[in-house]
Scaffold this active site. Structure first.
Site, PDB file in Angstrom:
ATOM      1  N   THR A 191       0.832  -1.203   0.000  1.00  0.00           N
ATOM      2  CA  THR A 191       0.000   0.000   0.000  1.00  0.00           C
ATOM      3  C   THR A 191       0.867   1.253   0.000  1.00  0.00           C
ATOM      4  O   THR A 191       0.588   2.226  -0.724  1.00  0.00           O
ATOM      5  CB  THR A 191      -0.931   0.000   1.224  1.00  0.00           C
ATOM      6  OG1 THR A 191      -1.863  -1.079   1.093  1.00  0.00           O
ATOM      7  CG2 THR A 191      -1.678   1.309   1.360  1.00  0.00           C
ATOM      8  N   CYS A 382     -31.566 -14.812 -25.441  1.00  0.00           N
ATOM      9  CA  CYS A 382     -30.858 -14.484 -26.676  1.00  0.00           C
ATOM     10  C   CYS A 382     -30.527 -15.761 -27.468  1.00  0.00           C
ATOM     11  O   CYS A 382     -31.414 -16.383 -28.023  1.00  0.00           O
ATOM     12  CB  CYS A 382     -29.624 -13.652 -26.369  1.00  0.00           C
ATOM     13  SG  CYS A 382     -28.981 -12.783 -27.830  1.00  0.00           S
ATOM     14  N   MET A 385     -32.725 -18.527 -26.584  1.00  0.00           N
ATOM     15  CA  MET A 385     -34.030 -18.536 -27.249  1.00  0.00           C
ATOM     16  C   MET A 385     -33.913 -19.150 -28.635  1.00  0.00           C
ATOM     17  O   MET A 385     -34.745 -19.972 -29.056  1.00  0.00           O
ATOM     18  CB  MET A 385     -34.576 -17.113 -27.334  1.00  0.00           C
ATOM     19  CG  MET A 385     -35.871 -16.973 -28.116  1.00  0.00           C
ATOM     20  SD  MET A 385     -35.591 -16.571 -29.856  1.00  0.00           S
ATOM     21  CE  MET A 385     -37.128 -15.770 -30.256  1.00  0.00           C
ATOM     22  N   HIS A 508     -32.174  -9.266 -23.530  1.00  0.00           N
ATOM     23  CA  HIS A 508     -31.358  -9.569 -22.338  1.00  0.00           C
ATOM     24  C   HIS A 508     -32.005  -8.963 -21.087  1.00  0.00           C
ATOM     25  O   HIS A 508     -31.644  -7.862 -20.652  1.00  0.00           O
ATOM     26  CB  HIS A 508     -29.940  -9.019 -22.510  1.00  0.00           C
ATOM     27  CG  HIS A 508     -29.106  -9.775 -23.476  1.00  0.00           C
ATOM     28  ND1 HIS A 508     -28.322 -10.845 -23.106  1.00  0.00           N
ATOM     29  CD2 HIS A 508     -28.948  -9.637 -24.814  1.00  0.00           C
ATOM     30  CE1 HIS A 508     -27.708 -11.326 -24.171  1.00  0.00           C
ATOM     31  NE2 HIS A 508     -28.073 -10.616 -25.218  1.00  0.00           N
ATOM     32  N   GLU A 510     -31.532  -9.656 -18.090  1.00  0.00           N
ATOM     33  CA  GLU A 510     -30.608  -9.543 -16.955  1.00  0.00           C
ATOM     34  C   GLU A 510     -30.057  -8.136 -16.777  1.00  0.00           C
ATOM     35  O   GLU A 510     -29.582  -7.777 -15.692  1.00  0.00           O
ATOM     36  CB  GLU A 510     -29.452 -10.549 -17.097  1.00  0.00           C
ATOM     37  CG  GLU A 510     -28.471 -10.267 -18.224  1.00  0.00           C
ATOM     38  CD  GLU A 510     -28.841 -10.910 -19.545  1.00  0.00           C
ATOM     39  OE1 GLU A 510     -27.930 -11.127 -20.381  1.00  0.00           O
ATOM     40  OE2 GLU A 510     -30.032 -11.190 -19.745  1.00  0.00           O
TER      41      GLU A 510
END
Length: 560
Positions: A191, A382, A385, A508, A510
């Site tokens: 870091t 999509c 289908m 889509h 989603e």
């Protein structure tokens, strides 16, 4: 004036900058502030649309048709701010814009350089996000500090504070604080080096978000604060979340991240924080009433980010129904080798998502046939289908060799074919059917009832469509066209009415699901899977009770 938050990352990639940025956006919105989100990516591709899912994960599509980074999915799921093509820029887009200006002579003969021309272009796309209707813009810088690709973006955000005033900018740096098992301690040196690189560029972080596996002690936080020149209260611990990514906002609240941002940016209009909807969400997640298993049968199943929004949408539906969902990621090519019976038995639902290319197609078709014949709830999206149409054509309509012309140009029955406007397309990027488009619904269908609407707007990303030459034949054969384009010319949703849940969509869904509002089709699919689990459990319980009865009792019941 619009305030700006810049989120950078150091030490390693995949620290979760997108989730952290989205969580901050959500917390500020809960405080009544108007927030917009932006992602600047250092790769040279103009957009991720032509990139492999193995390289980049899923391509997230916005309403305006922009193909964007998957982090914009996190932004939309966590916040309500409008996302447009201005919310995601790549190095490719920035350089392309500058080169086009140079070709038009807009630089008046000057030598075009990274500074100031490229950095000015980057600053211009950041400024574009502000305005009178926005209180805070959160801009995430992709990549890792130290990468050569990110340098122009970091230089641009350094200059940005000089342009609008340091009091109007906040720099947040995500970093890793690794745990070394052999030494049994956290190490802060990575870091320190990461922040040191930022400071060499001229950026002093205001807040450090420290990703870690173990809690950071007060001593380590003070050490990080001292060497990185930040107040100790601005060293924020963000431990790994084993349970759910939706715990991240609550973790940031516990560390008073929202209070710190409001204070540092002087956001006096901010309201008190109301996190109760998120708390209730996590309560439902932690206290499920049901448990089911869903198989996602895809081409890129081994790469979790390839179907990121699919998995999140399943989880959203699970939260709505207070159900724990175990997702089985099944490679469609494995089904071709091992068979659907072996790999898919025991699942309460099967989902086949989108994709491109011929590999694994036959495995998807086999999975759909298995779901259709066994009465297992099925959801196709999509390409899923299109494969459902192919499967139905072959095995129900007896269309020998039915296929998509994408995979077999010589098929006798091209039940899926290329749109006329796509016939002469030669450029791959940004040329598909993209973005939000309206569909007209059959209100009596499963999807129509799930949406409870006559029309719906959903996002598309595809080239091939159902071949209308076969529509009457499929309807006569029992397939329902539950959704079409408003003019009826394009098929958007197909269903099998006499199946427990067999719904497949060309779009889509989603991309429109949120944790607090699951997408209706995902919610309906999961509800059908829960009902299947209940029915099987009841049947098994009945069989078990019957087997426990004496043989004479069973015999008398059967005879009666």
């Amino acid at each position: 004036m619009t305030k700006h938050i810049f989120v950078t990352g150091g030490v390693v990639s995949s620290l979760g900058k997108g989730l952290t940025s989205a969580s901050i956006g959500m917390l500020l919105e809960q405080r009544g502030l108007r927030v917009r989100m932006q992602k600047l990516d250092p790769y040279i591709n103009v957009d991720p649309g032509t990139m492999s899912p193995y390289q980049h994960g899923e391509v997230y599509v916005l309403d305006d048709g922009s193909e964007t980074d998957l982090d914009l999915g996190h932004y939309e799921r966590f916040t309500s701010g409008l996302l447009t093509r201005d919310c995601n820029y790549t190095t490719g887009q920035i350089y392309l814009s500058v080169i086009e200006k140079e070709r038009k002579g807009q630089f008046l003969g000057k030598t075009v350089q990274v500074i100031p021309h490229i950095t000015n272009e980057i600053k211009s796309v950041i400024k574009r996000m502000g305005g009178d209707d926005v209180d805070v813009v959160i801009t995430e810088i992709g990549g890792t500090v130290g990468d050569i690709e990110s340098l122009p973006f970091l230089e641009a955000i350094r200059q940005f504070s000089l342009d609008i005033g340091r009091e109007n900018c906040l720099y947040m740096h995500l970093t890793l604080v690794p745990y070394l098992k052999a030494a049994d301690e956290l190490k802060t040196k990575p870091t320190q080096h990461s922040v040191g690189q930022l400071r060499e560029i001229g950026i002093q972080p205001d807040i450090l978000v420290c990703r870690c596996e173990h809690s950071i002690s007060r001593d380590d936080r003070e050490k990080i604060a001292l060497f990185c020149n930040v107040p100790v209260e601005a060293v924020i611990e963000e431990k790994d979340k084993d349970f759910s990514i939706y715990e991240v906002p609550l973790s940031l609240v516990e560390n008073k991240m929202d209070e710190l941002i409001v204070q540092k940016l002087g956001l006096h209009t901010a309201q008190s924080l109301d996190i109760s909807p998120w708390t209730e969400l996590l309560h439902r997640l932690r206290n499920p009433r049901h448990e089911i298993s869903i198989a996602v049968v895809g081409k890129y199943a081994e790469h979790k980010d390839a179907y990121k929004s699919i998995y999140e949408s399943i989880d959203h539906a699970g939260m709505q129904h207070q159900t724990q969902i175990r997702i089985g990621r099944i490679q469609s090519s494995d089904i071709e080798r091992e068979g659907a019976e072996r790999l898919l038995s025991g699942y309460q639902g099967i989902l086949v998502p989108g994709g491109f290319g011929e590999r694994g197609i036959e495995g998807k078709v086999q999975a759909i046939k298995f779901a259709r014949e066994r009465g297992i709830p099925f959801f196709g999206i999509c390409l899923g289908m299109q494969c459902a149409v192919i499967e139905y054509g072959r095995h129900v309509m007896n269309l020998d060799g039915a296929h998509s012309s994408e995979f077999d140009k010589d098929t006798k029955h091209p039940v899926i074919c290329l749109l006329d406007e796509q016939q002469n397309v030669t450029q791959m990027g940004g040329t598909m059917r993209l973005g939000s488009q309206r569909a007209k619904l059959d209100r009596h269908s499963r999807s129509g009832k799930a949406y409870d609407a006559d029309t719906v707007d959903e996002r598309h990303r595809h080239r091939y469509e159902f071949n209308n030459l076969y529509r009457q034949q499929f309807e006569a054969g029992g397939m329902r066209f539950a959704g079409t384009s408003p003019d009826g010319g394009l098929v958007e949703i197909v269903e099998i009415p006499n199946h427990p849940w067999f719904v497949a969509v060309q779009f889509h869904p989603e991309f429109k699901s949120k944790p607090l509002k699951a997408h209706p089709l995902f919610a309906g699919f999961i509800e059908a899977a829960i009902e299947r689990q209940r029915s099987r459990a009841a049947k098994e319980a009945g069989t078990s009770n019957q087997s426990e009865q004496p043989a004479s009792d069973r015999s008398s019941q059967e005879n009666s």
